[in-house]
Design a protein around this motif. Structure first.
Motif, PDB file in Angstrom:
ATOM      1  N   ASP A  11      48.870  47.333  50.636  1.00  0.00           N
ATOM      2  CA  ASP A  11      50.110  46.900  51.275  1.00  0.00           C
ATOM      3  C   ASP A  11      50.919  46.004  50.328  1.00  0.00           C
ATOM      4  N   GLY A  12      51.971  45.400  50.841  1.00  0.00           N
ATOM      5  CA  GLY A  12      52.839  44.585  50.002  1.00  0.00           C
ATOM      6  C   GLY A  12      52.182  43.338  49.468  1.00  0.00           C
ATOM      7  N   ALA A  13      51.077  42.910  50.104  1.00  0.00           N
ATOM      8  CA  ALA A  13      50.318  41.750  49.618  1.00  0.00           C
ATOM      9  C   ALA A  13      49.177  42.180  48.698  1.00  0.00           C
ATOM     10  N   PHE A  14      49.184  43.460  48.314  1.00  0.00           N
ATOM     11  CA  PHE A  14      48.165  44.035  47.425  1.00  0.00           C
ATOM     12  C   PHE A  14      46.770  43.944  48.039  1.00  0.00           C
ATOM     13  N   ARG A  15      46.699  44.257  49.332  1.00  0.00           N
ATOM     14  CA  ARG A  15      45.426  44.301  50.047  1.00  0.00           C
ATOM     15  C   ARG A  15      45.223  45.710  50.597  1.00  0.00           C
TER      16      ARG A  15
ATOM     17  N   SER B 224      28.659  39.552  44.786  1.00  0.00           N
ATOM     18  CA  SER B 224      29.635  38.877  43.919  1.00  0.00           C
ATOM     19  C   SER B 224      30.989  39.558  43.957  1.00  0.00           C
ATOM     20  N   SER B 225      31.195  40.579  43.130  1.00  0.00           N
ATOM     21  CA  SER B 225      32.542  41.136  42.979  1.00  0.00           C
ATOM     22  C   SER B 225      33.066  41.779  44.268  1.00  0.00           C
ATOM     23  N   LEU B 226      32.200  42.428  45.051  1.00  0.00           N
ATOM     24  CA  LEU B 226      32.675  43.036  46.290  1.00  0.00           C
ATOM     25  C   LEU B 226      33.109  41.974  47.304  1.00  0.00           C
ATOM     26  N   THR B 227      32.399  40.862  47.345  1.00  0.00           N
ATOM     27  CA  THR B 227      32.787  39.782  48.253  1.00  0.00           C
ATOM     28  C   THR B 227      34.083  39.125  47.794  1.00  0.00           C
ATOM     29  N   LEU B 228      34.249  38.935  46.492  1.00  0.00           N
ATOM     30  CA  LEU B 228      35.503  38.384  45.978  1.00  0.00           C
ATOM     31  C   LEU B 228      36.655  39.355  46.217  1.00  0.00           C
ATOM     32  N   PHE B 229      36.388  40.646  46.052  1.00  0.00           N
ATOM     33  CA  PHE B 229      37.417  41.656  46.334  1.00  0.00           C
ATOM     34  C   PHE B 229      37.807  41.632  47.811  1.00  0.00           C
ATOM     35  N   ALA B 230      36.814  41.476  48.682  1.00  0.00           N
ATOM     36  CA  ALA B 230      37.101  41.401  50.116  1.00  0.00           C
ATOM     37  C   ALA B 230      37.983  40.196  50.421  1.00  0.00           C
ATOM     38  N   ASP B 231      37.715  39.083  49.766  1.00  0.00           N
ATOM     39  CA  ASP B 231      38.484  37.857  50.008  1.00  0.00           C
ATOM     40  C   ASP B 231      39.906  37.957  49.469  1.00  0.00           C
ATOM     41  N   ARG B 232      40.080  38.578  48.318  1.00  0.00           N
ATOM     42  CA  ARG B 232      41.354  38.497  47.603  1.00  0.00           C
ATOM     43  C   ARG B 232      42.243  39.718  47.773  1.00  0.00           C
ATOM     44  N   ASN B 233      41.642  40.874  48.008  1.00  0.00           N
ATOM     45  CA  ASN B 233      42.451  42.095  47.992  1.00  0.00           C
ATOM     46  C   ASN B 233      42.142  43.059  49.128  1.00  0.00           C
ATOM     47  N   THR B 234      41.580  42.542  50.221  1.00  0.00           N
ATOM     48  CA  THR B 234      41.267  43.396  51.369  1.00  0.00           C
ATOM     49  C   THR B 234      41.855  42.798  52.639  1.00  0.00           C
ATOM     50  N   ASP B 235      42.492  43.657  53.448  1.00  0.00           N
ATOM     51  CA  ASP B 235      42.942  43.256  54.774  1.00  0.00           C
ATOM     52  C   ASP B 235      41.711  43.268  55.680  1.00  0.00           C
ATOM     53  N   LEU B 236      41.276  42.098  56.093  1.00  0.00           N
ATOM     54  CA  LEU B 236      39.988  41.960  56.762  1.00  0.00           C
ATOM     55  C   LEU B 236      40.066  42.151  58.279  1.00  0.00           C
TER      56      LEU B 236
ATOM     57  N   GLY C  56      40.278  28.100  42.203  1.00  0.00           N
ATOM     58  CA  GLY C  56      39.508  29.100  42.933  1.00  0.00           C
ATOM     59  C   GLY C  56      40.321  30.232  43.510  1.00  0.00           C
ATOM     60  N   GLN C  57      41.637  30.235  43.294  1.00  0.00           N
ATOM     61  CA  GLN C  57      42.500  31.271  43.854  1.00  0.00           C
ATOM     62  C   GLN C  57      43.139  32.083  42.726  1.00  0.00           C
ATOM     63  N   VAL C  58      43.321  33.382  42.961  1.00  0.00           N
ATOM     64  CA  VAL C  58      43.949  34.222  41.947  1.00  0.00           C
ATOM     65  C   VAL C  58      45.427  33.851  41.833  1.00  0.00           C
ATOM     66  N   THR C  59      45.951  33.997  40.641  1.00  0.00           N
ATOM     67  CA  THR C  59      47.365  33.662  40.421  1.00  0.00           C
ATOM     68  C   THR C  59      48.270  34.879  40.525  1.00  0.00           C
ATOM     69  N   ASN C  60      47.660  36.073  40.615  1.00  0.00           N
ATOM     70  CA  ASN C  60      48.456  37.297  40.708  1.00  0.00           C
ATOM     71  C   ASN C  60      47.634  38.342  41.461  1.00  0.00           C
ATOM     72  N   PRO C  61      47.847  38.498  42.776  1.00  0.00           N
ATOM     73  CA  PRO C  61      47.047  39.455  43.558  1.00  0.00           C
ATOM     74  C   PRO C  61      47.145  40.891  43.054  1.00  0.00           C
ATOM     75  N   GLU C  62      48.302  41.283  42.539  1.00  0.00           N
ATOM     76  CA  GLU C  62      48.447  42.639  42.024  1.00  0.00           C
ATOM     77  C   GLU C  62      47.538  42.843  40.817  1.00  0.00           C
ATOM     78  N   LEU C  63      47.502  41.853  39.940  1.00  0.00           N
ATOM     79  CA  LEU C  63      46.652  41.946  38.756  1.00  0.00           C
ATOM     80  C   LEU C  63      45.178  41.971  39.151  1.00  0.00           C
ATOM     81  N   SER C  64      44.787  41.142  40.118  1.00  0.00           N
ATOM     82  CA  SER C  64      43.379  41.129  40.531  1.00  0.00           C
ATOM     83  C   SER C  64      42.994  42.465  41.154  1.00  0.00           C
ATOM     84  N   LEU C  65      43.883  43.067  41.947  1.00  0.00           N
ATOM     85  CA  LEU C  65      43.596  44.374  42.543  1.00  0.00           C
ATOM     86  C   LEU C  65      43.333  45.416  41.460  1.00  0.00           C
TER      87      LEU C  65
END
Length: 602
Positions: A484-488, A403-415, A557-566
């Motif tokens: 990085d600048g995209a909060f990933r 759950s949370s690790l997969t969502l973190f990978a999608d939203r805040n990780t440079d894959l 289904g998408q975060v509205t603030n990547p910095e906040l989600s990170l």
């Protein structure tokens, strides 16, 4: 992987008259192990392939909010590890292991097929000051590619981008980045229109998979155990090979399912391959050419065959599981400031039931053993219960992978890794890869330490596992400063986390059931194995609840603030990691006491 095969069953065939050297072998083991290896490999391909996709299927296709999606994932996985207790009993008393496995494979295949009928993607909308307006967003090049395009609404004749703020309010920004207006949290709500039929089919599908898994999971291991005569020293090595099939299937499933979703461009592609391989597993057992005759057969029957009745009731129970999932999906979030009582009230029926049953077991069993057992039995049972409780803590954190690790990978990780891009669900395969790589290393290490009398005891291995799984999250929490600048953050941080978690799993998973059989009073070994699986089930449910603590505001289904989600994810990971490390330290401190209670069991 949360898989600890069991070797013993009261209905294993008596093959003590068989001489191993008189039989065909495969890798030095009964040749039948090869077929069972393949059957288990394909079933685990299906289970872990679907598990990799599930949370993103819920958030990206059905557009469910994080709280709801992670709750469903936690509820589903908790039931997956609870139903085998019932499935094992039914096989022992009525069906036999082989019929149970075949039935389970067919039911799971039906469930995976039903997942293919997800309908059209949900349609996102936002309600601003009581006015509902559609939300639009450019589609990513592939379904599983993280979507960084702005979410747009049409307000006051302008097309504005949504940007979330830490207090829950939302800025509506013009194309040049200027803030057109700020909408307080109380006056902004997001939602999605989705097919009620597709949602119903989704929950029925999860119910069928839970039922089928209950019949399949405990009984394929029983058939493996039946291949070996009592005292055959190859048995442990045979289960090691069988366990390798689990991890091979997991790697293949977590690679193939995301690949198909991305390259076919449809979610059903990932689920259809899973249904196909479950059908293949069924066929390998159904059309075995008599190779498995005499293994996993039904017990001697007195009276009519109960199999049709059991099959019918099992299929009818899908309605019950649909109601359970409905309750989980519709459970509200606890009101802010409501405290522990507010959280308990908001907890779904499944969570309340698991908590009550688990507390009854961990309190009632020691009380019962104190009344009927001698001093040694009482103390050994108490030690077993203590380790069962710590087991819950381990799986609650470890299973964030779903759950949370997969969502973190999608939203805040440079894959990207070595110039290659991977999808968020494919990151889950780091775990089985590391298990395959490090299992022989740890096996060699334990043997070497045992020769010197230095091998850690069971309770110390449990403690080290808790510390390592906690360190995995503490390390990930430290990655924020490298974003990085995209909060990933770099994918290497997730690789490190999965490495630590995989070594931790190798410390705790192989010894769990063995510990239970050694410490339990003989006449309730079966019950204690049920309590062990119950502890994993509770851990899975708590994993879902912990992931809900990391839930972030999403629109479509998408975060509205990547910095906040990170920052939200990393703060939650740090808290969970520190608490689990603390639990591991506590277990280390009390390990001398547990050693005395265990009376020489190692």
């Amino acid at each position: 992987m949360v898989d600890s095969p069991t070797a013993d069953s009261p209905v294993e065939p008596d093959i003590s008259h068989v001489q191993p050297l008189d039989r065909r072998t495969w890798l030095g083991h009964p040749v039948e192990l090869r077929r069972l290896f393949g059957i288990e490999m394909w079933e685990r391909f299906g289970f872990y392939g679907m598990r990799a996709l599930l949370v993103l299927y819920l958030t990206k296709h059905f557009l469910l909010p994080d709280h709801q999606a992670t709750g469903i994932v936690g509820g589903y996985l908790s039931l997956v590890y609870l139903t085998p207790v019932v499935g094992g009993l039914l096989a022992d008393r009525y069906l036999g292991s082989k019929r149970s496995v075949k039935f389970g494979a067919l039911v799971m295949a039906a469930g995976y097929t039903l997942l293919c009928f997800g309908g059209a993607q949900g349609t996102a909308y936002a309600t601003i000051d009581g006015q509902r307006t559609p939300v639009s967003q450019a589609a990513p090049p592939q379904l599983l590619t993280p979507n960084t395009a702005p979410q747009l609404v049409r307000v006051g004749g302008e097309t504005l981008a949504i940007h979330g703020l830490p207090d829950g309010s939302v800025q509506l920004r013009r194309p040049d980045g200027a803030v057109a207006r700020t909408v307080p949290a109380a006056r902004f709500q997001s939602g999605a229109d989705r097919s009620s039929l597709s949602q119903t089919l989704l929950l029925f599908a999860l119910g069928l998979i839970v039922i089928g898994n209950g019949f399949f999971k405990p009984n394929i291991s029983t058939i493996v155990g039946g291949l070996y005569a009592p005292g055959d020293r190859r048995r442990d090595a045979g289960f090691t090979i069988f366990y390798a099939g689990i991890n091979v299937g997991s790697v293949l499933g977590q690679a193939a399912c995301p690949f198909l979703v991305n390259n076919v461009g449809q979610w059903w592609a990932g689920f259809l391959i899973v249904a196909f391989v479950l059908g293949l597993a069924w066929a390998m057992l159904r059309f075995d050419g008599g190779r498995l005759d005499g293994y996993g057969e039904p017990p001697v029957r007195h009276g009519p065959d109960r199999a049709p009745l059991i099959y019918g009731l099992a299929l009818a129970s899908v309605v019950f599981f649909w109601l359970v999932f409905q309750n989980v999906a519709q459970a509200p979030e606890a009101a802010a400031g409501s405290g522990l009582w507010g959280y308990i009230v908001a907890t779904p029926v499944l969570g309340k039931a698991l908590l009550v049953i688990f507390l009854a077991a961990v309190i009632g069993i020691p009380v019962w053993s104190a009344r009927v057992g001698d001093k040694v039995e009482r103390e050994m049972m108490l030690a077993a219960i203590v380790l069962v409780v710590f087991n819950v803590t381990f799986w609650a954190l470890f299973e964030q992978a779903a759950s949370s690790l997969t969502l973190f990978a999608d939203r805040n990780t440079d894959l990207s890794l070595f110039g290659f891009h991977m999808s968020a669900p494919a990151t889950q395969q780091f775990n089985p890869l590391f298990v395959v790589l490090f299992a022989p290393v740890l096996s060699w290490l334990w043997l070497s330490l045992a020769k010197r009398g230095w091998e850690p005891s069971i309770q110390v291995k449990f403690a080290l596992a808790l510390i390592l799984v906690g360190l995995g999250f503490v390390a990930l929490a430290a990655s924020g400063g490298t974003a990085d600048g995209a909060f990933r953050v770099s994918l290497w941080w997730l690789v490190l986390t999965y490495l630590l978690h995989s070594v931790a799993e190798l410390l705790i998973s192989p010894v769990g059931l063995s510990m239970i059989t050694k410490l339990s009073i003989a006449r309730i070994v079966g019950m204690m194995m049920g309590v062990w699986f119950l502890s994993i089930s509770v851990g899975e449910y708590i994993a879902g609840a912990a992931a809900q603590a990391a839930a972030v505001t999403t629109v479509g289904g998408q975060v509205t603030n990547p910095e906040l989600s990170l920052h939200t994810y990393l703060a939650t990971f740090l808290t969970g990691g520190e608490l689990t490390i603390g639990a591991g330290v506590v277990l280390l401190v009390i390990s001398p006491l547990l050693r005395r209670l265990m009376h020489g069991v190692t």
